[in-house]
Design a protein around this motif. Structure first.
Motif, PDB file in Angstrom:
ATOM      1  N   ILE A 186     -17.476  25.174  24.853  1.00 11.75           N
ATOM      2  CA  ILE A 186     -17.848  25.235  26.271  1.00 11.75           C
ATOM      3  C   ILE A 186     -17.311  26.541  26.846  1.00 11.75           C
ATOM      4  N   PRO A 187     -18.133  27.355  27.497  1.00 15.11           N
ATOM      5  CA  PRO A 187     -17.635  28.620  28.053  1.00 15.11           C
ATOM      6  C   PRO A 187     -16.516  28.386  29.068  1.00 15.11           C
ATOM      7  N   GLU A 188     -15.488  29.174  28.956  1.00 17.52           N
ATOM      8  CA  GLU A 188     -14.367  29.032  29.892  1.00 17.52           C
ATOM      9  C   GLU A 188     -14.789  29.328  31.323  1.00 17.52           C
ATOM     10  N   SER A 189     -15.839  30.149  31.477  1.00 19.29           N
ATOM     11  CA  SER A 189     -16.256  30.514  32.833  1.00 19.29           C
ATOM     12  C   SER A 189     -16.820  29.332  33.612  1.00 19.29           C
ATOM     13  N   LEU A 190     -17.099  28.194  32.916  1.00 14.13           N
ATOM     14  CA  LEU A 190     -17.506  26.987  33.655  1.00 14.13           C
ATOM     15  C   LEU A 190     -16.434  26.561  34.642  1.00 14.13           C
ATOM     16  N   SER A 191     -15.206  26.914  34.355  1.00 14.89           N
ATOM     17  CA  SER A 191     -14.097  26.565  35.248  1.00 14.89           C
ATOM     18  C   SER A 191     -14.133  27.357  36.536  1.00 14.89           C
ATOM     19  N   ASN A 192     -15.061  28.323  36.652  1.00  8.13           N
ATOM     20  CA  ASN A 192     -15.191  29.107  37.885  1.00  8.13           C
ATOM     21  C   ASN A 192     -16.173  28.497  38.871  1.00  8.13           C
ATOM     22  N   LEU A 193     -16.850  27.425  38.451  1.00  4.56           N
ATOM     23  CA  LEU A 193     -17.862  26.826  39.330  1.00  4.56           C
ATOM     24  C   LEU A 193     -17.168  25.949  40.372  1.00  4.56           C
ATOM     25  N   THR A 194     -16.657  26.602  41.391  1.00  3.54           N
ATOM     26  CA  THR A 194     -15.814  25.890  42.377  1.00  3.54           C
ATOM     27  C   THR A 194     -16.601  24.931  43.249  1.00  3.54           C
ATOM     28  N   ARG A 195     -17.944  25.068  43.283  1.00  2.00           N
ATOM     29  CA  ARG A 195     -18.752  24.177  44.122  1.00  2.00           C
ATOM     30  C   ARG A 195     -19.307  22.994  43.333  1.00  2.00           C
ATOM     31  N   ILE A 196     -19.152  23.026  42.006  1.00  2.41           N
ATOM     32  CA  ILE A 196     -19.816  22.009  41.191  1.00  2.41           C
ATOM     33  C   ILE A 196     -19.210  20.626  41.424  1.00  2.41           C
ATOM     34  N   GLU A 197     -20.108  19.648  41.544  1.00  3.98           N
ATOM     35  CA  GLU A 197     -19.692  18.271  41.784  1.00  3.98           C
ATOM     36  C   GLU A 197     -20.007  17.359  40.599  1.00  3.98           C
ATOM     37  N   TYR A 198     -21.068  17.709  39.857  1.00  4.59           N
ATOM     38  CA  TYR A 198     -21.520  16.841  38.766  1.00  4.59           C
ATOM     39  C   TYR A 198     -21.795  17.712  37.550  1.00  4.59           C
ATOM     40  N   LEU A 199     -21.135  17.402  36.417  1.00  2.13           N
ATOM     41  CA  LEU A 199     -21.309  18.174  35.184  1.00  2.13           C
ATOM     42  C   LEU A 199     -21.596  17.205  34.038  1.00  2.13           C
ATOM     43  N   ASP A 200     -22.767  17.341  33.428  1.00  2.00           N
ATOM     44  CA  ASP A 200     -23.192  16.438  32.355  1.00  2.00           C
ATOM     45  C   ASP A 200     -23.510  17.264  31.108  1.00  2.00           C
ATOM     46  N   PRO A 226      -9.460  25.245  30.171  1.00  3.35           N
ATOM     47  CA  PRO A 226      -8.404  25.043  31.178  1.00  3.35           C
ATOM     48  C   PRO A 226      -8.985  25.110  32.589  1.00  3.35           C
ATOM     49  N   GLY A 227      -8.562  24.203  33.404  1.00  4.48           N
ATOM     50  CA  GLY A 227      -8.992  24.186  34.791  1.00  4.48           C
ATOM     51  C   GLY A 227     -10.244  23.389  35.060  1.00  4.48           C
ATOM     52  N   MET A 228     -11.014  23.019  33.999  1.00  2.15           N
ATOM     53  CA  MET A 228     -12.275  22.323  34.251  1.00  2.15           C
ATOM     54  C   MET A 228     -12.041  20.963  34.893  1.00  2.15           C
ATOM     55  N   LEU A 229     -10.997  20.255  34.433  1.00  2.00           N
ATOM     56  CA  LEU A 229     -10.727  18.922  34.985  1.00  2.00           C
ATOM     57  C   LEU A 229     -10.027  18.982  36.328  1.00  2.00           C
ATOM     58  N   LEU A 249      -5.581  16.512  26.665  1.00  2.59           N
ATOM     59  CA  LEU A 249      -6.065  16.652  28.034  1.00  2.59           C
ATOM     60  C   LEU A 249      -5.042  17.425  28.841  1.00  2.59           C
ATOM     61  N   GLU A 250      -5.523  18.316  29.692  1.00  2.00           N
ATOM     62  CA  GLU A 250      -4.637  19.055  30.589  1.00  2.00           C
ATOM     63  C   GLU A 250      -4.243  18.166  31.772  1.00  2.00           C
ATOM     64  N   ASP A 251      -3.292  18.609  32.531  1.00  2.00           N
ATOM     65  CA  ASP A 251      -2.903  17.894  33.749  1.00  2.00           C
ATOM     66  C   ASP A 251      -4.024  17.971  34.780  1.00  2.00           C
ATOM     67  N   PHE A 252      -4.183  16.884  35.532  1.00  2.00           N
ATOM     68  CA  PHE A 252      -5.174  16.859  36.607  1.00  2.00           C
ATOM     69  C   PHE A 252      -4.532  17.392  37.877  1.00  2.00           C
ATOM     70  N   LYS A 253      -5.099  18.488  38.401  1.00  2.00           N
ATOM     71  CA  LYS A 253      -4.511  19.127  39.582  1.00  2.00           C
ATOM     72  C   LYS A 253      -5.381  18.938  40.816  1.00  2.00           C
ATOM     73  N   SER A 254      -6.368  18.106  40.704  1.00  2.00           N
ATOM     74  CA  SER A 254      -7.231  17.783  41.834  1.00  2.00           C
ATOM     75  C   SER A 254      -7.491  16.291  41.797  1.00  2.00           C
ATOM     76  N   ASN A 255      -7.572  15.688  42.974  1.00  2.00           N
ATOM     77  CA  ASN A 255      -7.835  14.248  43.016  1.00  2.00           C
ATOM     78  C   ASN A 255      -9.284  13.940  43.377  1.00  2.00           C
ATOM     79  N   SER A 256     -10.164  14.926  43.165  1.00  2.00           N
ATOM     80  CA  SER A 256     -11.573  14.731  43.535  1.00  2.00           C
ATOM     81  C   SER A 256     -12.345  13.917  42.505  1.00  2.00           C
TER      82      SER A 256
END
Length: 844
Positions: A208-222, A234-237, A256-263
Motif C-alpha cells: 500500500i503506498p505510504e502516501s495514502l496516509s496523506n489523504l486527510t479528508r478520506i472517510e472510507y477506504l476499501d 504509518p499514520g493510516m489508522l 498494528l500501530e497506535d491509534f491516534k485518532s478516535n474517528s
C-alpha cells in the motif's frame, strides 16, 4: 400545457414559463415499457428526470431520451432496463449527473469513450453493475466528483491519472477482478479531495503506498480482497477523518500501530497475517461500532473488560488468532448493550460469565474453545428472545437437555461430549448441527415439526432405531446427514415432489431393504451416500434421471445382479464419483453406463467446489491411491470410478478411455479377462489405476508410459506378460505393482527384456521364446508329467520332470513353474475372499 399538473407530487414547473422542468417518479411502482412514442418525450424542457426504482420489464432505453437537450440530471437506476445503452445518450451534453446503475445494460468500450468525450460537464457518473468490459479510459470530465464503476467488467491497469482528477471525492472501482497489476504508486498529498476510495476485489498486488496516509479528508477506504503485502503504512489508522477502513483478506503483516485518532467506527482487518499484541490505544476508539480482526496472528492476553469501553460496539470478532481471552480482575464485566455480533472462536474461552450483560446478542460464535459442562440457565434466559445464531461447537459440553430459544435460526453443537437423547431445537430453526457427539436413543418424530429445516446434521453419534419417515416430507430440507450411527430399518420412502434435498448421507448404519424409488422426486440431489449398510437390492438405474447427481456411493452393501442402464439418452449427466465397490454385482462391466457419464468426458479447468455452504461441507469416504480417505469439499476434479470387489466378468470396455476427467479408476478383485485396452492410455489425469486380481492377459499397453499423473499403479495378480513400458512415471513403481504376473519382464521385476541380464543369468533363448506351438506342446507334456507323478508317486514324478528338463527346455519349465505359483496364489486369494465374505455376511 395546463398548470394543473404542476401541483402533482414529483412535478416541478418553471415559475415563469410553466414548463415542466423536473419530474421525480422514483419508487412509484411503475411497470411496463417506455416506448418511443411515449408522451414523456413531449416534456422537452426537462432538466431533471428520475425514474429510478421502478420496473420497466427489461425494456430498452429509447434513443428518444436524447430529446431532453436541457437535461442536467438523469436517473434510470434500478428500473429493470436491459440491452445496449444507446449512443444518443451521449448527446445530452449538459448532463451533470448520469445514473444508470443496477440494470441489465451493456455499454461497449467505444460507446463508453464517446459518452465520456461528449459529457464534459459531468459531476457524477454511476454505471455500477453495467457490463462495460473495457479498460479504464483517460478522458473523464475534470468536473467529476463522483465516479462509480463497480461490477462493470473493467480490465487492465488502473491509470494513475484517475486519482488526479482535481475534484474527485468518491471513486468506486471495486469488484472488477480483471483489473491487475501493482497498487498505483500515486503520490497523494494533503490537498487531495478524496473522501471515499473503493478498490476492493481489484486483483491489486504489492504494498500500500505510504502516501495514502496523506489523504486527510478520506472517510472510507476499501481495499479488501486483493493481494496486498507489507505493513499498513504509518499514520493510516490515525487519519483524522477516517471512519471506515476495510483491508480484509490481503497478505498484510506486521504489528498494528497506535491509534491516534478516535474517528474510526468500523475496522475490518480479518484474513491477513497481522501480528503482535493489540495496542492499548484501541480503547481510545470510543465511537467504535465494528472491530473485525479474525484470522490473523495476533497474540497475548486480552482482558474482556477492555470491551466495556466501547458503548456503541455492534460487532466484535477476534476469532482464530493466538490470543487468550481472560478476566484476570474477576470483575463483573458489562459488555455494551449495543453488541449484536460476537465472534470469539479459538480464543481460549473457558466460561460464559462475562456474557451475563450481553442480552441483545443475535449472533454468537464461541466455537473451538474450552467451555465445559452445560450451558447455564441464565444464558438461555438472556438469549431467549434475541439469539438467532449460536455456534458453540468443538468445546467440551457434556449435556444439553433443551434449547429454549424463540427466534433461533442456526445452532451448531458439533464435536462436543454431549450424551443422552437428542435435544430438539425450536420450530424456527433452519440449520441444526449436532454431529460428532455421544448421543444415544432414537430420533424423535417431533423433529419433523421443524418445517423450515434446511440442514440437519446428526452424523457420528450412537443414535439407533428407524429414521423418522416424516423427514421426507420437509420440502425445505437440503442436507440430511446421519452417517455413522446405529440406525436400522428401511430408508424413508416419503421423499415428495418439490423436495429441495441436495445431499443425503446415511453411510455407516444398519439400514436394510431397498433403495427407495421416491428419491427420483429429489431433483436437486447432488450427493447420495448409502455406503456401508445392509441394503439388498439391484442397481437403482432410475437414479440416472436425477439431473444434478454428482456423487453416488453404494459401497459395502448386499447389492447384486448385473448393472443395466436405461435407453434414455441423458442418464447420470453430472455424475463424477461412483463407488459400487464391495457388493455382489455380476455380469459384464456396464458399457452403457460409461457411455452416459458425460461429466467425466470433460476436464474442468477450475477447482470449483460443490456442496459447500457457510455451515456445511459435503464429505464422502473413497478409496484413492490405495487408502480410504474422507474427502471433504468434494471437488469437480475428484472424478472417481470404483467397481472393485464385485463379481464382474468379461472384458474391460474400451469406452472407459473416453472418460478423460478420471482421477481414480479401481476395478480390481473381479473376474475380468482379456487384454487391457490401450484406450486407457488416454486417461491423462488419472492418478490411481488399479486393475489387480483379475484374469487379464496380454501386454501392458505402451500408451501407459504417457500417464504422467499416475501415482498408484497396480496390475498385480493377473496373467500379463511381455515388457513393462518404460517412462519417467514407471520408474517410480515397485515390484508390488506387478507381482503375480509371471510373464512380465523389465524394470522393476527381475526378468529383463531383450538382451539385458538380470541376476547374472540369461532368460531369453533366441528363436525359442516366440514358438507358440512348442510352448503349447511343452505345457501339455508337462501337465501329463505332473499327472503321472501324482498317480505314480513323488519319485516317478520327479524323474519325469528331470527327464523333461534335461531335454533342452528348462526355460519353458521355469515359466510354467511361475504360472503354477500364480495359480496357487490366486486360489489362495479366492479362498481368503470367500472367507472374508462369509464373515461379512455373518456380521450382517
Amino acid at each position: 400545457m395546463s398548470r394543473d399538473c404542476c401541483s402533482w407530487d414529483g412535478v416541478v414547473c418553471d415559475d415563469i414559463t410553466g414548463h415542466v422542468i423536473e419530474l421525480d417518479l422514483s419508487c412509484s411502482g411503475l411497470v411496463g415499457t417506455i416506448d418511443s412514442n411515449s408522451s414523456l418525450f413531449q416534456l422537452s424542457h426537462l432538466q431533471r428526470l428520475d425514474l429510478s426504482s421502478n420496473n420497466f420489464s427489461n425494456s430498452h432505453i429509447s434513443p428518444e431520451f436524447s430529446k431532453f437537450s436541457s437535461l442536467t440530471h438523469l436517473d434510470l437506476s434500478r428500473s429493470g432496463f436491459s440491452g445496449q445503452i444507446p449512443y444518443e445518450v451521449s448527446h445530452l451534453s449538459k448532463l451533470h449527473s448520469l445514473r444508470l446503475s443496477y440494470n441489465f445494460l451493456r455499454l461497449g468500450p467505444q460507446n463508453f469513450e464517446m459518452l465520456l468525450q461528449n459529457l464534459t460537464q459531468l459531476r457524477e457518473l454511476d454505471l455500477t453493475d453495467i457490463n462495460i468490459s473495457s479498460t479504464i479510459p483517460l478522458n473523464f470530465s475534470s468536473h467529476l466528483t463522483t465516479l462509480r464503476l463497480r461490477y462493470t467488467g473493467l480490465y487492465g491497469i488502473i491509470p494513475e491519472s484517475i486519482f488526479h482528477l482535481p475534484n474527485l471525492e468518491t471513486l468506486h472501482l471495486g469488484y472488477n477482478s480483471e483489473l491487475n497489476g501493482y497498487f498505483p504508486k500515486t503520490k497523494w498529498n494533503s490537498s487531495a479531495s478524496l473522501i471515499l476510495l473503493d478498490l476492493g476485489s481489484c486483483n491489486l498486488r504489492g504494498p500500500i503506498p505510504e502516501s495514502l496516509s496523506n489523504l486527510t479528508r478520506i472517510e472510507y477506504l476499501d481495499l479488501q480482497y486483493n493481494s496486498l503485502i507489507g505493513t499498513i503504512p504509518p499514520g493510516m489508522l490515525s487519519l483524522p477523518s477516517l471512519n471506515t477502513i476495510d483491508l480484509r483478506f490481503n497478505h498484510l503483516s506486521g504489528p498494528l500501530e497506535d491509534f491516534k485518532s478516535n474517528s474510526l467506527i468500523w475496522i475490518y482487518l480479518e484474513g491477513n497475517q497481522l501480528q503482535g499484541h493489540l495496542p492499548h490505544s484501541i480503547q481510545n476508539l470510543v465511537n467504535l461500532s465494528g472491530l473485525i480482526l479474525s484470522f490473523n496472528n495476533f497474540s497475548g492476553r486480552v482482558d474482556v473488560s477492555l470491551f466495556s469501553n466501547f458503548k456503541q460496539l455492534w460487532h466484535l470478532s477476534l476469532s482464530y488468532n493466538n490470543i487468550s481471552l481472560t478476566n484476570d480482575n474477576k470483575v463483573n464485566v458489562t459488555l455494551p448493550e449495543s453488541l449484536y455480533v460476537l465472534e470469539l472462536a479459538a480464543c481460549e474461552v473457558k466460561e460464559l460469565e462475562f456474557l451475563r450483560s450481553a442480552n441483545r446478542l443475535e449472533d454468537l460464535d464461541l466455537s473451538n474453545n474450552k467451555i465445559q459442562g452445560r450451558i447455564p440457565d441464565w444464558a438461555w434466559s438472556n438469549w431467549m428472545s434475541s439469539l438467532k445464531t449460536l455456534n458453540i461447537s468443538q468445546n467440551m459440553l457434556t449435556s444439553v437437555d433443551s434449547i429454549p430459544l424463540q427466534s433461533l435460526y442456526t445452532i451448531d453443537l458439533r464435536s462436543n461430549l454431549l450424551h443422552g437423547s437428542l435435544p430438539i431445537p425450536p420450530n424456527s430453526t433452519n440449520y441444526f448441527f449436532i454431529s460428532h457427539n455421544n448421543l444415544t436413543g432414537e430420533i424423535p418424530s417431533s423433529i419433523c415439526n421443524l418445517a423450515s429445516l434446511i440442514m440437519l446434521d446428526l452424523a457420528t453419534n450412537n443414535l439407533r432405531g428407524e429414521i423418522p419417515k416424516c423427514l421426507g416430507n420437509i420440502t425445505a430440507l437440503q442436507v440430511l446427514d446421519m452417517r455413522h450411527n446405529n440406525l436400522s430399518g428401511n430408508i424413508p420412502t416419503t421423499f415428495s415432489n418439490g423436495s429441495s434435498l441436495s445431499s443425503l448421507n446415511l453411510h455407516g448404519n444398519k439400514l436394510e431393504g431397498k433403495i427407495p424409488q421416491s428419491l427420483t422426486n429429489c431433483k436437486q440431489l447432488e450427493v447420495l451416500d448409502l455406503g456401508d449398510n445392509h441394503l439388498n437390492d439391484t442397481f437403482p438405474v432410475w437414479l440416472g434421471t436425477l439431473p444434478k447427481l454428482k456423487v453416488l456411493s453404494l459401497r459395502f452393501n448386499k447389492l447384486h445382479g448385473p448393472i443395466r442402464t436405461s435407453r434414455v439418452e441423458n442418464m447420470f449427466p453430472e455424475l463424477r464419483i461412483i463407488d459400487l465397490s464391495y457388493n455382489a454385482f455380476s455380469g459384464n462391466l456396464p458399457s452403457s453406463l460409461f457411455l452416459h457419464l458425460k461429466a467425466m468426458r470433460t476436464i474442468h479447468p477450475s477447482m470449483e467446489a460443490y456442496g459447500v455452504d457457510q455451515y456445511y461441507q459435503d464429505s464422502i469416504a473413497v478409496v484413492s491411491k490405495g487408502y480410504e480417505r474422507e474427502v471433504v469439499r468434494i471437488l469437480f476434479l475428484y472424478t472417481t470410478i470404483d467397481l472393485s470387489n464385485n463379481k464382474f466378468e468379461g472384458h474391460i470396455p474400451t469406452i472407459i478411455g473416453d472418460l478423460i476427467a478420471l482421477r481414480v479408476l479401481n476395478i480390481s478383485h473381479n473376474g475380468l479377462e482379456g487384454p487391457i485396452p490401450s484406450s486407457l492410455g488416454s486417461l491423462s489425469l488419472v492418478e490411481s489405476l488399479d486393475l489387480s486380481s483379475n484374469h487379464l492377459v496380454g501386454k501392458i499397453p505402451a500408451q501407459f508410459a504417457s500417464l504422467t499423473s499416475l501415482e498408484v499403479f497396480n496390475l498385480s495378480y493377473n496373467h500379463l506378460e511381455g515388457c513393462i513400458p518404460q517412462g519417467k512415471q514407471f520408474q517410480t513403481f515397485g515390484n508390488n505393482s506387478y507381482e503375480g504376473n509371471g510373464g512380465l519382464r523389465g524394470f522393476p521385476v527381475t526378468k529383463s527384456c531383450g538382451d539385458d541380464h538380470a541376476s547374472g543369468k540369461t532368460y531369453a533363448v533366441s528363436g525359442q521364446l516366440d514358438d507358440e506351438e512348442t510352448n503349447s506342446e511343452f505345457q501339455s507334456d508337462l501337465w501329463k508329467a505332473a499327472l503321472m507323478g501324482y498317480g505314480s508317486g513323488l519319485c516317478i514324478g520327479i524323474s519325469i520332470v528331470y527327464f523333461m528338463m534335461s531335454s533342452g527346455k528348462p526355460i519353458w519349465f521355469a515359466r510354467i513353474i511361475v504360472e503354477l505359483e500364480h495359480k496357487i496364489m490366486m486360489r489362495r486369494r479366492k479362498k481368503q475372499r470367500r472367507q472374508r465374505n462369509c464373515r461379512r455376511n455373518n456380521h450382517y
